[in-house]
Design a protein around this motif. Structure first.
Motif, mmCIF file in Angstrom:
data_model
loop_
_atom_site.group_PDB
_atom_site.id
_atom_site.type_symbol
_atom_site.label_atom_id
_atom_site.label_comp_id
_atom_site.label_asym_id
_atom_site.label_seq_id
_atom_site.Cartn_x
_atom_site.Cartn_y
_atom_site.Cartn_z
ATOM 1 N N PRO A 90 11.291 2.289 -15.999
ATOM 2 C CA PRO A 90 9.823 2.155 -16.098
ATOM 3 C C PRO A 90 9.066 3.375 -15.598
ATOM 4 O O PRO A 90 8.064 3.777 -16.207
ATOM 5 C CB PRO A 90 9.531 0.915 -15.254
ATOM 6 N N VAL A 91 9.521 3.973 -14.501
ATOM 7 C CA VAL A 91 8.822 5.149 -13.974
ATOM 8 C C VAL A 91 8.900 6.293 -14.971
ATOM 9 O O VAL A 91 7.912 7.004 -15.219
ATOM 10 C CB VAL A 91 9.422 5.560 -12.613
ATOM 11 N N LEU A 92 10.070 6.480 -15.566
ATOM 12 C CA LEU A 92 10.245 7.562 -16.531
ATOM 13 C C LEU A 92 9.367 7.367 -17.754
ATOM 14 O O LEU A 92 8.804 8.334 -18.286
ATOM 15 C CB LEU A 92 11.714 7.648 -16.945
ATOM 16 N N PHE A 128 0.823 -1.201 0.000
ATOM 17 C CA PHE A 128 0.000 0.000 0.000
ATOM 18 C C PHE A 128 0.860 1.255 0.000
ATOM 19 O O PHE A 128 0.654 2.171 -0.809
ATOM 20 C CB PHE A 128 -0.939 0.007 1.210
ATOM 21 N N PHE A 129 1.838 1.328 0.879
ATOM 22 C CA PHE A 129 2.650 2.541 0.979
ATOM 23 C C PHE A 129 3.598 2.687 -0.208
ATOM 24 O O PHE A 129 3.862 3.801 -0.657
ATOM 25 C CB PHE A 129 3.418 2.530 2.300
ATOM 26 N N SER A 130 4.115 1.585 -0.727
ATOM 27 C CA SER A 130 4.942 1.685 -1.931
ATOM 28 C C SER A 130 4.088 2.124 -3.119
ATOM 29 O O SER A 130 4.546 2.910 -3.968
ATOM 30 C CB SER A 130 5.593 0.331 -2.230
ATOM 31 N N SER A 131 2.842 1.646 -3.182
ATOM 32 C CA SER A 131 1.944 2.076 -4.242
ATOM 33 C C SER A 131 1.565 3.545 -4.089
ATOM 34 O O SER A 131 1.462 4.282 -5.084
ATOM 35 C CB SER A 131 0.685 1.208 -4.234
ATOM 36 N N LEU A 132 1.384 3.972 -2.848
ATOM 37 C CA LEU A 132 1.073 5.385 -2.597
ATOM 38 C C LEU A 132 2.228 6.273 -3.038
ATOM 39 O O LEU A 132 2.023 7.319 -3.674
ATOM 40 C CB LEU A 132 0.771 5.584 -1.113
ATOM 41 N N TRP A 133 3.461 5.870 -2.729
ATOM 42 C CA TRP A 133 4.624 6.657 -3.139
ATOM 43 C C TRP A 133 4.746 6.688 -4.660
ATOM 44 O O TRP A 133 5.044 7.730 -5.253
ATOM 45 C CB TRP A 133 5.894 6.090 -2.518
ATOM 46 N N ALA A 134 4.519 5.549 -5.322
ATOM 47 C CA ALA A 134 4.574 5.516 -6.780
ATOM 48 C C ALA A 134 3.522 6.428 -7.390
ATOM 49 O O ALA A 134 3.782 7.126 -8.386
ATOM 50 C CB ALA A 134 4.388 4.077 -7.274
ATOM 51 N N THR A 135 2.332 6.456 -6.794
ATOM 52 C CA THR A 135 1.269 7.317 -7.306
ATOM 53 C C THR A 135 1.636 8.788 -7.157
ATOM 54 O O THR A 135 1.460 9.584 -8.091
ATOM 55 C CB THR A 135 -0.045 7.033 -6.562
ATOM 56 N N VAL A 136 2.142 9.167 -5.981
ATOM 57 C CA VAL A 136 2.527 10.566 -5.751
ATOM 58 C C VAL A 136 3.655 10.974 -6.693
ATOM 59 O O VAL A 136 3.629 12.063 -7.284
ATOM 60 C CB VAL A 136 2.935 10.766 -4.282
ATOM 61 N N LEU A 137 4.653 10.103 -6.866
ATOM 62 C CA LEU A 137 5.791 10.426 -7.724
ATOM 63 C C LEU A 137 5.358 10.588 -9.178
ATOM 64 O O LEU A 137 5.697 11.584 -9.837
ATOM 65 C CB LEU A 137 6.849 9.331 -7.608
ATOM 66 N N GLY A 147 3.045 -2.725 -13.655
ATOM 67 C CA GLY A 147 3.271 -2.451 -12.245
ATOM 68 C C GLY A 147 4.653 -2.763 -11.736
ATOM 69 O O GLY A 147 4.882 -2.724 -10.516
ATOM 70 N N THR A 148 5.610 -3.069 -12.600
ATOM 71 C CA THR A 148 6.964 -3.407 -12.156
ATOM 72 C C THR A 148 7.826 -2.147 -12.081
ATOM 73 O O THR A 148 7.495 -1.104 -12.654
ATOM 74 C CB THR A 148 7.608 -4.413 -13.124
ATOM 75 N N GLY A 149 8.940 -2.274 -11.384
ATOM 76 C CA GLY A 149 9.902 -1.182 -11.335
ATOM 77 C C GLY A 149 9.431 0.051 -10.609
ATOM 78 O O GLY A 149 9.847 1.166 -10.931
ATOM 79 N N GLY A 150 8.546 -0.105 -9.625
ATOM 80 C CA GLY A 150 8.064 1.055 -8.870
ATOM 81 C C GLY A 150 6.952 1.816 -9.546
ATOM 82 O O GLY A 150 6.731 2.987 -9.227
ATOM 83 N N THR A 151 6.223 1.190 -10.472
ATOM 84 C CA THR A 151 5.118 1.864 -11.166
ATOM 85 C C THR A 151 3.748 1.337 -10.752
ATOM 86 O O THR A 151 2.761 1.643 -11.412
ATOM 87 C CB THR A 151 5.275 1.692 -12.687
ATOM 88 N N LYS A 152 3.689 0.555 -9.702
ATOM 89 C CA LYS A 152 2.399 0.005 -9.267
ATOM 90 C C LYS A 152 1.636 1.097 -8.508
ATOM 91 O O LYS A 152 1.763 1.275 -7.305
ATOM 92 C CB LYS A 152 2.592 -1.223 -8.393
ATOM 93 N N THR A 153 0.807 1.835 -9.235
ATOM 94 C CA THR A 153 0.029 2.915 -8.646
ATOM 95 C C THR A 153 -1.186 2.353 -7.911
ATOM 96 O O THR A 153 -1.453 1.153 -7.944
ATOM 97 C CB THR A 153 -0.427 3.889 -9.742
ATOM 98 N N MET A 154 -1.933 3.246 -7.257
ATOM 99 C CA MET A 154 -3.104 2.819 -6.501
ATOM 100 C C MET A 154 -4.151 2.186 -7.409
ATOM 101 O O MET A 154 -4.778 1.186 -7.052
ATOM 102 C CB MET A 154 -3.696 4.021 -5.767
ATOM 103 N N SER A 155 -4.356 2.761 -8.584
ATOM 104 C CA SER A 155 -5.360 2.203 -9.485
ATOM 105 C C SER A 155 -4.968 0.810 -9.964
ATOM 106 O O SER A 155 -5.823 -0.086 -10.061
ATOM 107 C CB SER A 155 -5.552 3.136 -10.684
#
Length: 322
Positions: A183-185, A94-103, A265-273
């Motif tokens: 992936p995030v970029l 949950f918190f890693s997904s929250l951080w990915a969403t904010v970023l 959703g890999t590489g820190g891109t797993k957002t809340m949705s």
């Protein structure tokens, strides 16, 4: 008679405002009361439809979030209260997904706003082919999110046939596996490309509503383009910037296609949705997915409120400095 002395105006103005506040309310006439009742009566159907469409599903989602309901065991359904919320908040995803969403959402919103402002200022000027340029710049926002994600994944950022790697090869840079190594970029680039036209349209409307006489007066007084923009144009765009940021954040928080198609959703891109999608359609846990949905709505409200208050403070400080 006009009051020329500034000191006198400063002393008189508060008295005028106070007198205006103390003025008694004028009772409405029968015709005005009838018009007011008619206006309220016409609003009730739209209000009822809006409540049914938006609030009833949300209330059902809240109800499901209190249920222990997994579609793998459809007959085993019970009320567990806040158990789903406790499970969601104690899991690390949950918190890693929250951080990915904010970023992802925060960076994409800022980049879209900055680039959209520059493009809006360009389109605010008269030049040959401005109508065609406006149409081409709006096109990315009119495309389906899935189509945009596919274009950027295969046509632009593919390791073997992507146009970006082809351009890098012209200057001697080795091909880059964008979707794997960055992936995030890649998701941020896709969202920025898609939502920059949205920001541009709102800001262009704000620029075209600015009186030309004010800009001409500033130019006559010797103000340069930079000073004019930060002292006059930017404060004028305050409401448009607030609207663009608010709507942009809300829309990007709901984005699912780029993450699902480009990175899964890999590489820190797993957002809340995307995390909600995994819980509902992969794990088939309806109760936990509903809890994620409720928390996503709460986070959306918090993020939008913080964004607006930050913008209020920025423009207030700027107005005080001026």
């Amino acid at each position: 008679m006009a009051i020329a002395d500034p000191t006198t105006r400063a002393l008189v103005a508060p008295q005028g405002r106070a007198a205006k506040k103390r003025a008694p309310k004028v009772p409405l006439t029968s015709r005005e009361r009838k018009s007011l009742r008619l206006a309220r009566g016409l609003l009730w159907p739209a209000l009822i439809v809006s409540i049914v469409i938006t609030q009833v599903p949300f209330l059902v989602t809240i109800f499901y979030s209190f249920q222990n309901w997994n579609l793998l065991r459809p007959g085993d359904r019970s009320f567990i209260g806040l158990g789903n919320y406790a499970r969601v908040l104690t899991q690390g995803e949950f918190f890693s997904s929250l951080w990915a969403t904010v970023l992802i959402v925060g960076t994409s919103t800022v980049l879209s706003l900055v680039i959209g402002t520059l493009l809006a200022m360009l389109l605010d000027r008269k030049f040959f082919g401005r109508g065609l340029a406006r149409t081409l710049l709006i096109t990315p926002f009119l495309m389906m999110p899935a189509a945009s994600a596919l274009i950027w994944k295969w046509s632009m950022l593919d390791n073997n046939a992507g146009m970006v790697n082809w351009l890098l090869g012209l200057v001697g840079i080795s091909p880059v596996a964008w979707n794997t190594h960055f992936p995030v970029l890649t998701v941020i680039i896709t969202l920025t490309w898609q939502y920059t036209p949205f920001m541009m349209l709102i800001l262009l409307a704000g620029l075209q509503s600015q009186p030309g006489e004010v800009l001409e007066a500033a130019s006559v007084d010797g103000a340069g383009p930079v000073r004019t923009f930060f002292s006059m144009t930017l404060p004028h765009l305050r409401q448009y910037v607030e609207l663009a940021v608010l709507l942009g954040v809300i829309l990007m928080l709901q984005v699912f296609d780029p993450v699902a198609i480009m990175t899964r959703g890999t590489g820190g891109t797993k957002t809340m949705s995307y995390l909600l999608y995994e819980r509902a359609f992969v794990g088939l846990n309806v109760g936990e997915a509903a809890a994620y949905g409720v928390l996503t709505v709460i986070i959306t409200i918090i993020v939008a409120t913080i964004a607006l208050r930050t913008l209020f403070k920025m423009f207030k400080v700027e107005g005080d400095l001026r």
